[in-house]
Motif scaffolding. Sequence first.
Motif, short mmCIF file in Angstrom:
data_model
loop_
_atom_site.label_atom_id
_atom_site.label_comp_id
_atom_site.label_asym_id
_atom_site.label_seq_id
_atom_site.Cartn_x
_atom_site.Cartn_y
_atom_site.Cartn_z
N ALA A 141 0.97 -1.27 -0.01
CA ALA A 141 -0.13 -0.18 -0.03
C ALA A 141 0.84 1.38 -0.06
O ALA A 141 2.10 1.19 0.51
CB ALA A 141 -0.87 -0.16 1.18
N GLU A 142 0.44 2.44 -0.48
CA GLU A 142 0.96 3.77 -0.43
C GLU A 142 1.46 4.11 0.69
O GLU A 142 0.70 3.73 2.00
CB GLU A 142 0.13 4.63 -0.93
N ARG A 143 2.77 4.83 1.25
CA ARG A 143 2.93 5.05 2.35
C ARG A 143 2.12 6.13 3.00
O ARG A 143 1.99 7.41 2.23
CB ARG A 143 4.54 5.88 2.36
N ARG A 144 1.72 5.73 4.07
CA ARG A 144 0.79 6.75 4.69
C ARG A 144 1.76 7.52 5.73
O ARG A 144 2.63 6.70 6.41
CB ARG A 144 -0.21 5.98 5.31
N GLY A 145 1.48 8.60 6.37
CA GLY A 145 2.43 9.26 7.41
C GLY A 145 1.77 8.68 8.53
O GLY A 145 0.68 8.26 8.83
N GLU A 161 -7.89 -15.84 -1.31
CA GLU A 161 -8.22 -16.28 -2.59
C GLU A 161 -7.42 -17.20 -3.45
O GLU A 161 -7.77 -17.65 -4.49
CB GLU A 161 -8.67 -14.76 -3.50
N GLU A 162 -6.32 -17.40 -2.96
CA GLU A 162 -5.37 -18.26 -3.80
C GLU A 162 -5.79 -19.64 -3.69
O GLU A 162 -6.09 -20.25 -2.59
CB GLU A 162 -3.91 -18.00 -2.95
N ILE A 186 -3.26 -8.31 2.09
CA ILE A 186 -2.58 -9.76 1.82
C ILE A 186 -3.35 -10.95 2.46
O ILE A 186 -3.33 -12.14 1.71
CB ILE A 186 -1.13 -9.73 2.39
N THR A 187 -4.05 -10.64 3.62
CA THR A 187 -4.85 -11.81 4.25
C THR A 187 -6.12 -12.14 3.28
O THR A 187 -5.98 -13.26 2.98
CB THR A 187 -5.28 -11.33 5.57
N CYS A 208 1.32 0.08 12.13
CA CYS A 208 1.43 1.00 11.13
C CYS A 208 0.99 0.53 9.59
O CYS A 208 1.19 1.37 8.71
CB CYS A 208 2.55 1.73 11.23
N ASN A 209 0.80 -0.89 9.48
CA ASN A 209 0.28 -1.42 8.22
C ASN A 209 -0.69 -2.29 8.04
O ASN A 209 -0.63 -3.44 7.60
CB ASN A 209 1.75 -2.33 7.83
#
Length: 207
Positions: A2-6, A206-207, A200-201, A192-193
């Motif tokens: 994901a994009e870096r969030r502050g 779905e895999e 990803i979970t 923070c992620n």
Amino acid sequence: MAERRGIIVVVSGFSGTGKGTLMKQLTARYDNYTLSVSMTTRKPREGEVDGREYFFTTDENFEKLISEGQFIEHAGYCGHYYGTPREFVDRMLASGKDVLLEIEVQGALQVREIYPDAVLLFVTAPSAAELVNRLNKRGTESPEIIAQRMARAREEARYIDRYDYLLVNDDLDRCTQLMHEIITAAHATPRCNREFIGEITRSLDEE
Ligand code: 5GP
């Protein structure tokens, strides 16, 4: 990923610890940080500029802004109000900047409730004697105000273990470097992620 969030970085510490200088050094050295400018009802010290160190205002206006929900947190300190304006912080976080809040302990604990991924740092001088020495050297406060601030330091010491990290500011360069490393590492913590972990979970399912 994901994009870096502050993230929000709360920096508290006894008055006279050199937090202000530390913040200046951190923002000058690294470009991922921005410093939130608080609002206060205390009078400007010599050399302080409205909108730079603080937004200076009246009790009446401050109370109006509280009732409008315009602060992330606010607290009373030595007879004056201090608060963090919400709009700037949210805008900077969304743009990916880490936002530094230099605030006292009551405010820090409010921030932890609202932003559970905030990192809380407590900065101290190496000793109580050194703290008194630095407060006297600053020369901007009367002996009464210094005594008030030392009384407040005694109260604040009781909250240090609610913080994530303790930094002893005995060497400005070293302390700045350590602070940057701590914040960099905080970006790699699961708290923070959350968004990435959620994604990803789901993909794994779905895999
Ligand atoms: P000073 O009057 O020395 O600038 O600040 C007094 C105390 O108020 C310091 O501990 C400082 O970190 C804290 N402070 C400054 N801005 C804020 C704020 O927006 N909220 C809270 N809770 N404390 C603040």
